[in-house]
Design a protein around this motif. Sequence first.
Motif, PDB file in Angstrom:
ATOM      1  N   ARG A  15       0.846  -1.196   0.000  1.00 55.50           N
ATOM      2  CA  ARG A  15       0.000   0.000   0.000  1.00 55.50           C
ATOM      3  C   ARG A  15       0.881   1.246   0.000  1.00 55.50           C
ATOM      4  NH1 ARG A  15      -4.421  -1.343  -1.867  1.00 55.50           N
ATOM      5  NH2 ARG A  15      -5.446   0.447  -0.886  1.00 55.50           N
ATOM      6  N   PRO A  16       0.446   2.309  -0.716  1.00 55.55           N
ATOM      7  CA  PRO A  16       1.269   3.531  -0.814  1.00 55.55           C
ATOM      8  C   PRO A  16       1.562   4.137   0.535  1.00 55.55           C
ATOM      9  CG  PRO A  16      -0.499   3.556  -2.458  1.00 55.55           C
ATOM     10  CD  PRO A  16      -0.765   2.367  -1.565  1.00 55.55           C
ATOM     11  N   TRP A  17       0.605   4.130   1.460  1.00 54.37           N
ATOM     12  CA  TRP A  17       0.825   4.764   2.744  1.00 54.37           C
ATOM     13  C   TRP A  17       1.951   4.097   3.514  1.00 54.37           C
ATOM     14  CZ3 TRP A  17       0.170   1.377   6.720  1.00 54.37           C
ATOM     15  CH2 TRP A  17      -0.626   0.254   6.488  1.00 54.37           C
ATOM     16  N   PHE A  18       2.179   2.791   3.252  1.00 54.37           N
ATOM     17  CA  PHE A  18       3.174   2.059   4.003  1.00 54.37           C
ATOM     18  C   PHE A  18       4.580   2.467   3.567  1.00 54.37           C
ATOM     19  CE2 PHE A  18       5.977  -1.553   4.840  1.00 54.37           C
ATOM     20  CZ  PHE A  18       5.724  -1.823   6.168  1.00 54.37           C
ATOM     21  N   TYR A  19       4.887   2.256   2.307  1.00 54.10           N
ATOM     22  CA  TYR A  19       6.264   2.528   1.884  1.00 54.10           C
ATOM     23  C   TYR A  19       6.543   4.021   1.829  1.00 54.10           C
ATOM     24  CZ  TYR A  19       4.078   2.847  -2.762  1.00 54.10           C
ATOM     25  OH  TYR A  19       3.271   3.171  -3.827  1.00 54.10           O
ATOM     26  N   THR A  20       5.460   4.870   1.633  1.00 56.63           N
ATOM     27  CA  THR A  20       5.674   6.313   1.656  1.00 56.63           C
ATOM     28  C   THR A  20       6.038   6.761   3.066  1.00 56.63           C
ATOM     29  OG1 THR A  20       4.118   6.613  -0.146  1.00 56.63           O
ATOM     30  CG2 THR A  20       4.676   8.578   1.129  1.00 56.63           C
ATOM     31  N   ALA A  21       5.351   6.189   4.066  1.00 56.91           N
ATOM     32  CA  ALA A  21       5.631   6.565   5.460  1.00 56.91           C
ATOM     33  C   ALA A  21       7.027   6.133   5.867  1.00 56.91           C
ATOM     34  CB  ALA A  21       4.589   5.958   6.377  1.00 56.91           C
ATOM     35  N   LEU A  22       7.456   4.929   5.414  1.00 57.86           N
ATOM     36  CA  LEU A  22       8.798   4.462   5.758  1.00 57.86           C
ATOM     37  C   LEU A  22       9.868   5.360   5.159  1.00 57.86           C
ATOM     38  CD1 LEU A  22       8.437   0.564   5.466  1.00 57.86           C
ATOM     39  CD2 LEU A  22       8.693   1.925   7.559  1.00 57.86           C
ATOM     40  N   GLU A  23       9.544   5.895   3.963  1.00 59.87           N
ATOM     41  CA  GLU A  23      10.517   6.749   3.286  1.00 59.87           C
ATOM     42  C   GLU A  23      10.478   8.178   3.792  1.00 59.87           C
ATOM     43  OE1 GLU A  23       9.586   6.359  -0.799  1.00 59.87           O
ATOM     44  OE2 GLU A  23      10.306   4.295  -0.963  1.00 59.87           O
ATOM     45  N   SER A  24       9.445   8.544   4.533  1.00 57.89           N
ATOM     46  CA  SER A  24       9.305   9.922   5.003  1.00 57.89           C
ATOM     47  C   SER A  24       9.766  10.028   6.440  1.00 57.89           C
ATOM     48  CB  SER A  24       7.850  10.369   4.890  1.00 57.89           C
ATOM     49  OG  SER A  24       7.428  10.299   3.549  1.00 57.89           O
ATOM     50  N   GLU A  25      10.148  11.240   6.798  1.00 56.53           N
ATOM     51  CA  GLU A  25      10.610  11.483   8.150  1.00 56.53           C
ATOM     52  C   GLU A  25       9.460  11.823   9.089  1.00 56.53           C
ATOM     53  OE1 GLU A  25      13.561  14.485   8.051  1.00 56.53           O
ATOM     54  OE2 GLU A  25      15.010  13.260   6.941  1.00 56.53           O
ATOM     55  N   GLY A  26       8.383  12.285   8.564  1.00 59.02           N
ATOM     56  CA  GLY A  26       7.260  12.658   9.410  1.00 59.02           C
ATOM     57  C   GLY A  26       5.986  11.971   8.957  1.00 59.02           C
ATOM     58  N   THR A  27       4.864  12.531   9.472  1.00 55.00           N
ATOM     59  CA  THR A  27       3.554  11.962   9.133  1.00 55.00           C
ATOM     60  C   THR A  27       3.216  12.344   7.701  1.00 55.00           C
ATOM     61  OG1 THR A  27       2.887  12.197  11.438  1.00 55.00           O
ATOM     62  CG2 THR A  27       1.152  11.873   9.794  1.00 55.00           C
ATOM     63  N   ILE A  28       2.738  11.345   7.005  1.00 57.45           N
ATOM     64  CA  ILE A  28       2.276  11.624   5.628  1.00 57.45           C
ATOM     65  C   ILE A  28       0.759  11.567   5.608  1.00 57.45           C
ATOM     66  CG2 ILE A  28       4.419  10.744   4.630  1.00 57.45           C
ATOM     67  CD1 ILE A  28       1.498   8.616   4.020  1.00 57.45           C
ATOM     68  N   THR A  29       0.215  12.339   4.657  1.00 56.07           N
ATOM     69  CA  THR A  29      -1.250  12.373   4.500  1.00 56.07           C
ATOM     70  C   THR A  29      -1.573  12.075   3.053  1.00 56.07           C
ATOM     71  OG1 THR A  29      -1.426  14.070   6.205  1.00 56.07           O
ATOM     72  CG2 THR A  29      -3.329  13.748   4.785  1.00 56.07           C
ATOM     73  N   THR A  30      -2.449  11.153   2.814  1.00 62.35           N
ATOM     74  CA  THR A  30      -2.841  10.830   1.435  1.00 62.35           C
ATOM     75  C   THR A  30      -3.915  11.783   0.976  1.00 62.35           C
ATOM     76  OG1 THR A  30      -4.586   9.313   2.108  1.00 62.35           O
ATOM     77  CG2 THR A  30      -2.336   8.394   1.907  1.00 62.35           C
ATOM     78  N   SER A  31      -4.092  11.808  -0.320  1.00 59.21           N
ATOM     79  CA  SER A  31      -5.204  12.598  -0.883  1.00 59.21           C
ATOM     80  C   SER A  31      -6.513  11.959  -0.465  1.00 59.21           C
ATOM     81  CB  SER A  31      -5.113  12.621  -2.408  1.00 59.21           C
ATOM     82  OG  SER A  31      -3.917  13.269  -2.818  1.00 59.21           O
ATOM     83  N   PRO A  32      -7.541  12.774  -0.216  1.00 62.85           N
ATOM     84  CA  PRO A  32      -8.832  12.204   0.180  1.00 62.85           C
ATOM     85  C   PRO A  32      -9.339  11.223  -0.873  1.00 62.85           C
ATOM     86  CG  PRO A  32      -8.787  14.554   0.613  1.00 62.85           C
ATOM     87  CD  PRO A  32      -7.561  14.253  -0.170  1.00 62.85           C
ATOM     88  N   TYR A  33     -10.029  10.207  -0.419  1.00 62.45           N
ATOM     89  CA  TYR A  33     -10.575   9.189  -1.320  1.00 62.45           C
ATOM     90  C   TYR A  33     -11.775   8.571  -0.618  1.00 62.45           C
ATOM     91  CZ  TYR A  33      -7.982   6.009   1.732  1.00 62.45           C
ATOM     92  OH  TYR A  33      -7.501   5.325   2.815  1.00 62.45           O
ATOM     93  N   VAL A  34     -12.444   7.678  -1.326  1.00 69.08           N
ATOM     94  CA  VAL A  34     -13.626   7.010  -0.785  1.00 69.08           C
ATOM     95  C   VAL A  34     -13.175   5.697  -0.145  1.00 69.08           C
ATOM     96  CG1 VAL A  34     -15.881   6.040  -1.297  1.00 69.08           C
ATOM     97  CG2 VAL A  34     -15.058   8.046  -2.570  1.00 69.08           C
TER      98      VAL A  34
END
Length: 988
Positions: free
Chosen positions: A185-204
């Motif tokens: 899932r994008p939130w997983f590997y994006t969060a691991l690669e980021s130093e802080g909290t990440i927020t995804t674009s709103p979705y359903v």
Amino acid sequence: MPQKLTEHRYPLHVHISALFTLLLLLAGIVLGLFNYQQTSKIILSSSDKLFEKISDEVETDLRDTYVPIHHLLNLLALNGTNQQLDTSERLVRLLPPLAQALHDNPKLASLYLGYDDGDFFMVRPLHSDALKKAFDAPPNAAYQVWSIERDNHAQAQSQTLLYDADLKLIARRQSPQERFDPRGRPWFYTALESEGTITTSPYVFFSSGAVGTTLALAAGEDAVVAADLTLDDLSATLARHKVTPSTEVVLYQPDGNAVAYPDTTKLVQQIDGTPRLGAVRDLSAPLAALAGLKASDDLQTSLELADRRWVVSQKRFRQGGPEGLYLAILAPEDELLIDAYRIRWQGAVLTLAILLLCIPIGWLLSRVLVKPLKALVEEAKAIRSFDFTHPAPGRSPVLEVDLLAVAMARMKETIARFHEIAASLSSEYRFEPLLRRVLSETIGISEASGGLIYLCDSQTGRLEPQELFIAERKQDLAEHGIHAHVIDDPTLPDWLRQPATGGKSTVQSIGFDQAGALQPLLRTLESPRVHLVCTGLHNRLGATIGVLVLLHCDTGEDANPTILKPERIAFIEAISGVAALCIESQRLLEKQKQLLDAFIQLIAGAIDAKSPYTGGHCQRVPEITMMLARAAAASDAPAFRDYNPSDEEWEALHIAAWLHDCGKVTTPEYVVDKATKLETLTDRIHEIRTRFEVLKRDAWITYWKAIAGGADESSQARLRNELLTTLDEEFAFIARCNLGGEAMAENDLERLKVIASRTWSRTLDNRLGVSWEEAQRMERESAPTLPVEEPLLADRPDHLMERPPTELIPPDNPWGFKLQVPAYKFNRGELYNLSIGRGTLTDEERYIINHHIVQTILMLNHLPFPPHLQNVAEIAGGHHEKLDGTGYPKRLRRDEMSLPARMMAIADIFEALTAVDRPYKKGKTLSEALNIMTGMCKGAHIDPDLFGLFVRSGIYLDYARRFLLPEQIDNVDHQAVLATAGLDSANG
């Protein structure tokens, strides 16, 4: 030329009332518009502030939504996230804090952890029946736990656990075919690669169908803690901030998908069975128009949509996704300004009420103010109609109107006086009385003591004094030392030089010592000092034709005499202008009359000089006519009692008498001067004589031929002599007939025919050497074979000359001519001409001579005579008419002829009878002429009353003494003449 007035004009009080009303209305409109604009500005400004407040609240709501979750994730990340724990251990360590966090943050849809070995642990609150139904959870279920564990062989063991609100297990379900892996899932590997909290674009959210976003934070190097945050409350927040009923509020992503919208039913759309966020452009037409605008972080604008103006406000929020979110507010301007509209309407009603109240007041006030002006208008109408008796209007409280009334009264007085003087001067048609009238009027209006008028002589260039008036009496110019001046004379006084040379009027005071040659004038005025006012008299071309000098005695009592006031001098100049025009008109008229008279006499002299047979006829007939007219005007006889000709009628009679035979200019001289019957341009008796000479030569030739043939000489001589004698007698007879002195008897006509039947032999072609016109006439018959025997006297076809159609007079001609027009213009037939019964003229030639009176009438009718000379043609054209209607050219009777026309007939006849300058006859004596006219009187050819006046007044004798030879003036028994004419000798 004045411009034509338009059709509609309204009274001044209507204009004042209308202006007053318009001003009130304009003031109301201006105030209403001003209030409306200011209110609109205030409302729009308040709207901007309101939009800003809404944006702040939404932004605060977003911050309040995201910030706690950020803190929560940080706390969870700090808590134990050991991936070595199994499901039971995680339930013990993670479920209580996660459940408490979900309970404290109702906006969270779930909290979960993902590990790099593929394990997954999630806790989801079941707040609604829809969620419970979606996950097939019992009614008392409060939380759902979804746990995935993978063994060393990467086999996933998935189970779902349902807990109540006290975290007591209700149900456990296994999912052996689990394929979900958090590591993908994008939130997983994006969060691991980021130093802080990440927020995804709103979705359903797939599980609940709600709109939300995922926040994720790396918890160490092998795990990620995440939360699903629902954004449903944002739509509710937007719904609370609808400024007007039609306001559109939307929170959307930069890609144009809506995140929050008051109508949540439009927020999620099914696309190929998959729920997706709806596009902003699909929510409403105004939002579709917004989507067409250029993207901008902050935007304040307006747009037109379906004839409706919308106020647009847009603001970008940094939170809510990787690229943030946009908040757009669209409000219809008419709904925003509804209060402004209400205030504008109330202002309009108030203005209308004030207007309705003020209209009658303004109407009444305008009527009061306009009443004096109406009176002035009526007075102006009266002045325009030259009615100067109209009463003057009253005074007005308005200063300008009052001044206008005073000026109008003075103007009326001036115009009335000017009109009276101009009419007085224009009515004078005689020159000398006109000058006296000019002086009299100008002296009166200027209150002068006297006046003097000079006129310029156009030939000598001198300034000639004409009239001097003092004390309303004409004075002698020489006695007062007034003489002519040469305009270029250096000694000419300056007060006279300036107006005489076209300069301005001069005003000068002269004492007795400075008067010089004018001292006698001051003595007559009995004044030691006079004021002189000199003004030039200028014609239409601006040339000076004279100078008017007004004299005013200086008594010393009045320091500012009326005559010296500028307005009075201006009035005098205006009157002098009218006077100058009248004087010039009279002088021009007199010159024109003199020119016309000289031209008429020139024409008459030319007619008389044209032929010796008329002599001075055209010059003498006017003398007799005027003498007879003057006698008729002076007579008290009943026939002439009403005959009192005016100057214009005398002029008409004078012109008619001089032009009575002007038509003779069209009469050929050879017709007027025809002395023998065969005469044309030459006397054709010589041609006849030649023929007789030929016949006499033929008699001798016949005689000698007979002798040569052996005939008896004595008998042939006798025959020869008899023929020669006969030919001599016949020619003598023809020559006597040619003279026309005696009437032709019937046997004379028969003898002419016999002589005409004698023939002679012509051997030459008579068509050789003739004119083209004569050759055309000879073509009427074929040429004979030469030699040819021809009559001694012939009436050939070529002797007949046709009359042009233009010379024919139709019976219905507009002039009333009743002449018998011969078929041919000329008949040159030899026998025809010799057979004339009396005189030398054929019917055709006599018509030509009589036709002169037709030409006289036509010529005079073509002249543009003024109205008082319109009867000149009638007078001049009637002198050949007879009282019995047998005259020509109109066959008028006595009652159809004017008295002057009957006078002309007598004058024409008497002059013709007594004329001594006619080569064809001898002038009659007085007695012979009167006896002939007596017969005409009895035969109703001439007027008996006028003939009686002609005899009784001795006009014939006065005329004879001036124009006849002494031997023509014999004794005349006028009583016998009158008696023979059947007139009473005592009458008159």
